[in-house]
Structures are given as C-alpha cells and as structure tokens.
Design a protein around this motif. Structure first.
Motif, PDB file in Angstrom:
ATOM      1  N   GLU A 294       0.827  -1.218   0.000  1.00 49.47           N
ATOM      2  CA  GLU A 294       0.000   0.000   0.000  1.00 49.47           C
ATOM      3  C   GLU A 294       0.853   1.256   0.000  1.00 49.47           C
ATOM      4  O   GLU A 294       0.445   2.292  -0.519  1.00 49.47           O
ATOM      5  CB  GLU A 294      -0.948  -0.003   1.203  1.00 49.47           C
ATOM      6  CG  GLU A 294      -2.020  -1.075   1.131  1.00 49.47           C
ATOM      7  CD  GLU A 294      -2.942  -0.909  -0.061  1.00 49.47           C
ATOM      8  OE1 GLU A 294      -3.413   0.215  -0.325  1.00 49.47           O
ATOM      9  OE2 GLU A 294      -3.193  -1.915  -0.740  1.00 49.47           O
ATOM     10  N   CYS A 295       2.044   1.180   0.564  1.00 48.46           N
ATOM     11  CA  CYS A 295       2.936   2.349   0.595  1.00 48.46           C
ATOM     12  C   CYS A 295       3.361   2.773  -0.802  1.00 48.46           C
ATOM     13  O   CYS A 295       3.626   3.946  -1.037  1.00 48.46           O
ATOM     14  CB  CYS A 295       4.180   2.051   1.416  1.00 48.46           C
ATOM     15  SG  CYS A 295       3.878   1.792   3.170  1.00 48.46           S
ATOM     16  N   SER A 296       3.432   1.824  -1.745  1.00 49.35           N
ATOM     17  CA  SER A 296       3.908   2.140  -3.091  1.00 49.35           C
ATOM     18  C   SER A 296       2.959   3.069  -3.839  1.00 49.35           C
ATOM     19  O   SER A 296       3.360   3.734  -4.779  1.00 49.35           O
ATOM     20  CB  SER A 296       4.117   0.852  -3.894  1.00 49.35           C
ATOM     21  OG  SER A 296       2.882   0.233  -4.183  1.00 49.35           O
ATOM     22  N   LYS A 297       1.690   3.102  -3.420  1.00 48.02           N
ATOM     23  CA  LYS A 297       0.730   3.965  -4.107  1.00 48.02           C
ATOM     24  C   LYS A 297       0.127   5.032  -3.192  1.00 48.02           C
ATOM     25  O   LYS A 297      -0.799   5.718  -3.576  1.00 48.02           O
ATOM     26  CB  LYS A 297      -0.374   3.113  -4.730  1.00 48.02           C
ATOM     27  CG  LYS A 297      -1.082   2.216  -3.753  1.00 48.02           C
ATOM     28  CD  LYS A 297      -2.019   1.266  -4.478  1.00 48.02           C
ATOM     29  CE  LYS A 297      -2.615   0.292  -3.491  1.00 48.02           C
ATOM     30  NZ  LYS A 297      -3.419  -0.713  -4.126  1.00 48.02           N
ATOM     31  N   CYS A 298       0.677   5.183  -2.022  1.00 44.10           N
ATOM     32  CA  CYS A 298       0.155   6.137  -1.046  1.00 44.10           C
ATOM     33  C   CYS A 298       0.366   7.574  -1.523  1.00 44.10           C
ATOM     34  O   CYS A 298       1.439   7.944  -1.981  1.00 44.10           O
ATOM     35  CB  CYS A 298       0.845   5.926   0.301  1.00 44.10           C
ATOM     36  SG  CYS A 298       0.237   7.030   1.586  1.00 44.10           S
ATOM     37  N   LEU A 299      -0.677   8.375  -1.384  1.00 41.33           N
ATOM     38  CA  LEU A 299      -0.602   9.773  -1.809  1.00 41.33           C
ATOM     39  C   LEU A 299       0.021  10.678  -0.750  1.00 41.33           C
ATOM     40  O   LEU A 299       0.369  11.824  -1.048  1.00 41.33           O
ATOM     41  CB  LEU A 299      -2.000  10.283  -2.161  1.00 41.33           C
ATOM     42  CG  LEU A 299      -2.680   9.546  -3.315  1.00 41.33           C
ATOM     43  CD1 LEU A 299      -4.102  10.076  -3.505  1.00 41.33           C
ATOM     44  CD2 LEU A 299      -1.876   9.673  -4.592  1.00 41.33           C
TER      45      LEU A 299
ATOM     46  N   LEU B  92       2.756   9.725   1.272  1.00 36.54           N
ATOM     47  CA  LEU B  92       3.966   9.043   1.732  1.00 36.54           C
ATOM     48  C   LEU B  92       4.927  10.002   2.426  1.00 36.54           C
ATOM     49  O   LEU B  92       5.648   9.614   3.331  1.00 36.54           O
ATOM     50  CB  LEU B  92       4.653   8.346   0.559  1.00 36.54           C
ATOM     51  CG  LEU B  92       5.848   7.461   0.903  1.00 36.54           C
ATOM     52  CD1 LEU B  92       5.444   6.351   1.872  1.00 36.54           C
ATOM     53  CD2 LEU B  92       6.476   6.883  -0.343  1.00 36.54           C
ATOM     54  N   HIS B  93       4.890  11.270   2.036  1.00 34.32           N
ATOM     55  CA  HIS B  93       5.773  12.258   2.671  1.00 34.32           C
ATOM     56  C   HIS B  93       5.499  12.365   4.176  1.00 34.32           C
ATOM     57  O   HIS B  93       6.411  12.608   4.959  1.00 34.32           O
ATOM     58  CB  HIS B  93       5.640  13.623   1.993  1.00 34.32           C
ATOM     59  CG  HIS B  93       4.298  14.248   2.157  1.00 34.32           C
ATOM     60  ND1 HIS B  93       3.211  13.874   1.388  1.00 34.32           N
ATOM     61  CD2 HIS B  93       3.858  15.203   3.007  1.00 34.32           C
ATOM     62  CE1 HIS B  93       2.162  14.594   1.760  1.00 34.32           C
ATOM     63  NE2 HIS B  93       2.524  15.408   2.736  1.00 34.32           N
TER      64      HIS B  93
ATOM     65  N   ARG C  16       9.703   3.987  -4.404  1.00 36.58           N
ATOM     66  CA  ARG C  16       8.458   3.208  -4.478  1.00 36.58           C
ATOM     67  C   ARG C  16       8.655   2.010  -5.393  1.00 36.58           C
ATOM     68  O   ARG C  16       9.176   2.151  -6.491  1.00 36.58           O
ATOM     69  CB  ARG C  16       7.324   4.057  -5.023  1.00 36.58           C
ATOM     70  CG  ARG C  16       6.916   5.185  -4.112  1.00 36.58           C
ATOM     71  CD  ARG C  16       5.815   5.987  -4.789  1.00 36.58           C
ATOM     72  NE  ARG C  16       5.566   7.226  -4.098  1.00 36.58           N
ATOM     73  CZ  ARG C  16       4.471   7.469  -3.380  1.00 36.58           C
ATOM     74  NH1 ARG C  16       3.545   6.550  -3.282  1.00 36.58           N
ATOM     75  NH2 ARG C  16       4.305   8.622  -2.787  1.00 36.58           N
ATOM     76  N   LYS C  17       8.203   0.854  -4.938  1.00 32.01           N
ATOM     77  CA  LYS C  17       8.189  -0.354  -5.762  1.00 32.01           C
ATOM     78  C   LYS C  17       6.761  -0.572  -6.200  1.00 32.01           C
ATOM     79  O   LYS C  17       5.892  -0.899  -5.401  1.00 32.01           O
ATOM     80  CB  LYS C  17       8.694  -1.555  -4.968  1.00 32.01           C
ATOM     81  CG  LYS C  17       8.576  -2.876  -5.692  1.00 32.01           C
ATOM     82  CD  LYS C  17       9.439  -2.926  -6.924  1.00 32.01           C
ATOM     83  CE  LYS C  17       9.337  -4.311  -7.570  1.00 32.01           C
ATOM     84  NZ  LYS C  17       9.783  -4.336  -8.901  1.00 32.01           N
TER      85      LYS C  17
END
Length: 80
Positions: A40-45, A47-48, A72-73
């Motif tokens: 889910e972290c790879s597409k999180c808006l 992440l910052h 991001r993977k």
C-alpha cells in the motif's frame, strides 16, 4: 548503519504492515536513508507524512538525524 537497518526491520516494518504496507532498508549514505516502500505504501498519496514520521522516530529512538529518501516499488502489474 546496522543499528538503523535493524530498527527499520524490527520496528518500522511491523508498524507499516498493519496498514498493508512494507518498507525495506536500501542504504545509508551520510545522513540520507534510502528506503524501499512496497504494498500500500507504493501507491500512497501522503507518503511524505510517513517519511517525516520515520525521520522523527529515528531521531527520538536512536538519537540520529536522517533524511529519508523514498523509493516506491510498483506492483508487478504496473511495471508493464
């Protein structure tokens, strides 16, 4: 460096797994900590916010200041 790598694996990974994410240690150069974010972290808006939180956690728990660089993977189906 081993201390931060161990911290990422033993403390941060389990916390992010609770939200469906995953983080992996890539490298630590000077004070730049490079982390790979998956799931889910790879597409999180936002992440910052997570990287800011990680920086604060490392500062509080390890008394070390780092700047997190997020990599991001993408899920395999987005690589095509």
């Amino acid at each position: 460096m081993d201390n931060i790598q161990d911290y990422v694996q033993s403390v941060l990974q389990p916390k992010l797994q609770g939200d469906g994410g995953w983080v992996e240690f890539i490298s630590l150069d000077s004070n730049e900590l490079k982390l790979l974010f998956r799931g889910e972290c790879s597409k999180c808006l936002i992440l910052h916010r997570c990287t800011d939180w990680i920086e604060q956690q490392i500062k509080n728990d390890l008394n070390t200041e780092v700047k997190v660089r997020a990599v991001r993977k993408k899920p395999y189906f987005q690589d095509v």
